[in-house]
Design a protein around this motif. Structure first.
Motif, PDB file in Angstrom:
ATOM      1  N   LYS A  32       0.813  -1.219   0.000  1.00 55.84           N
ATOM      2  CA  LYS A  32       0.000   0.000   0.000  1.00 55.84           C
ATOM      3  C   LYS A  32       0.849   1.274   0.000  1.00 55.84           C
ATOM      4  N   LEU A  34       2.974   2.262   2.266  1.00 57.76           N
ATOM      5  CA  LEU A  34       3.086   2.857   3.606  1.00 57.76           C
ATOM      6  C   LEU A  34       4.372   2.435   4.327  1.00 57.76           C
ATOM      7  N   THR A  75      -0.295   7.309  11.095  1.00 64.93           N
ATOM      8  CA  THR A  75      -1.265   8.033  10.266  1.00 64.93           C
ATOM      9  C   THR A  75      -2.568   7.237  10.294  1.00 64.93           C
ATOM     10  N   ASP A  76      -3.633   7.832   9.785  1.00 62.97           N
ATOM     11  CA  ASP A  76      -4.914   7.123   9.741  1.00 62.97           C
ATOM     12  C   ASP A  76      -4.816   5.856   8.899  1.00 62.97           C
ATOM     13  N   ASP A  77      -4.130   5.950   7.754  1.00 57.39           N
ATOM     14  CA  ASP A  77      -3.992   4.784   6.875  1.00 57.39           C
ATOM     15  C   ASP A  77      -3.242   3.654   7.575  1.00 57.39           C
ATOM     16  N   LEU A  78      -2.161   3.997   8.239  1.00 57.33           N
ATOM     17  CA  LEU A  78      -1.366   2.980   8.930  1.00 57.33           C
ATOM     18  C   LEU A  78      -2.119   2.424  10.137  1.00 57.33           C
ATOM     19  N   HIS A  80      -5.342   2.073  10.376  1.00 56.02           N
ATOM     20  CA  HIS A  80      -6.335   1.135   9.833  1.00 56.02           C
ATOM     21  C   HIS A  80      -5.683  -0.162   9.374  1.00 56.02           C
ATOM     22  N   LEU A  81      -4.522  -0.049   8.730  1.00 54.07           N
ATOM     23  CA  LEU A  81      -3.830  -1.253   8.270  1.00 54.07           C
ATOM     24  C   LEU A  81      -3.502  -2.172   9.450  1.00 54.07           C
TER      25      LEU A  81
END
Length: 179
Positions: A32, A34, A75-78, A80-81
């Motif tokens: 992704k 990240l 971060t928000d993406d990390l 969530h992952l």
């Protein structure tokens, strides 16, 4: 977007899946894009020496079963992952918000792991007054009684009978076995 600092976070995972979760997070972060936000993923383990079926076996044991340490920019993406990784039950922290772990605490854990690599711990435990048999060294096959135990040095003082006289000998934990 301002650059965030890397911080250590503790992720709670199902016990026994620590390494698989760490690998999965690294793979998914790379897929992704990240992976630049993750500096390190660490599963604290130590080497232990066990006696199984009369043979010494060195194995790996988790320091903190059910936990993985990750140094990352959260971060928000990390978030969530990591949070939606199979076998992950959440981050350490209150009210669903991950709390960073201090570098001092992580350094202490790393020092414990380093000490364990240099000097594997024994999972063999003795009690004073317990009867044991010497399995290595010049007194092999002698039976004796445990008189003193030094857990830190992994040594035991055993009283054995030589020519009818009780003689104390100092041995490594791995040189004696329970009867």
């Amino acid at each position: 977007m301002a650059t965030q600092k890397f911080h250590w976070y503790v992720v709670n995972v199902y016990s026994g899946y620590e390494k698989k979760v760490a690998e999965y997070i690294q793979e998914q972060a790379a897929k992704k894009g990240l992976d630049q936000q993750i500096e390190s993923i660490f599963v604290p383990t130590e080497e232990v020496v066990e006696v199984k079926k009369g043979a010494k076996v060195t194995s790996e044991r988790q320091y903190f079963p059910g936990y993985v340490l990750i140094k990352m920019q959260l971060t928000d993406d990390l978030w969530h992952l990591v949070r939606h990784t199979p076998k992950v039950s959440g981050f350490l922290g209150g009210k669903g918000k991950p709390t960073p772990v201090s570098q001092v605490e992580v350094d202490r854990i790393l020092a414990q792991v380093e000490e364990g690599v240099k000097k594997p711990k024994s999972t063999i435990f003795f009690e004073i007054g317990e009867q044991v048999r010497v399995s290595e060294g010049p007194f092999t096959s002698f039976n004796g009684i445990v008189e003193e135990i030094d857990e830190e040095k992994q040594r035991v003082k055993v009283s054995i009978s030589i020519f009818g006289r009780s003689t104390p000998i100092d041995l490594d934990f791995l040189q004696v076995e329970k009867i």
